[in-house]
Design a protein around this motif. Sequence first.
Motif: not given
Length: 216
Positions: A199-212
């Motif tokens: 879950a932590f990896c997925l949430i972190l991936m979502g943050i990285l993908v959505s960021s600039k």
Amino acid sequence: QYLSLQTSTPINVTLIAASMPIWMMLIGAVFYDTQPQLRQLFGAFISILGVMVVLSRGELSSLLSIHLVAGDLFILLATIIWAFYSWMLTKPGTSTERTWHWAEFLLAQVLFGLISSAAFSGMELMAGDFQFEFNGWVLALLLYIAIGPSIIAYRCWGLGVQEAGPAVASFFSNLTPVFAAIMSAILLGEMPQLFHALAFCLILMGILVSSKIKWR
């Protein structure tokens, strides 16, 4: 949020609150002329998936048994209001309007919170449901709530929203169940499981993908 937990479950509340990135982008598009990008939508999907993993303890099929109740509407309303609040922090108005300082914004929240809390406490007192036992432990908890979540967290959130934008900042709210699992391990001895790491990896991936962040 407090009212929602009277009739809803922590899983329902957290899942609905995990929709924060979607509401943040929707409000930005409708009221602040900020169109979400494809990477932000994809990041939101990944982040919410991570929240579902940790709440279902790795068994997503268990989410099918969730039933909606009145409390779910309260947390949905709270999520939408919080999204509006976050956009107000970064875009308070045009040049002809008065710009609020973060401390003034927080003071307004404190005043309205004090009035509403006093009203609800009075209703509980009249209904005979008011229970309060003052001791050292309660005082310590009140100090923590007054200083930590009520001042430091709000200030950090305001700074984060202004620097990264409301849409990106909203993804970090989905780290709440992950940190809850970590604190449970530290305070209650409940050791994290493999699905917590996923879950932590997925949430972190979502943050990285959505960021600039620009990948090379």
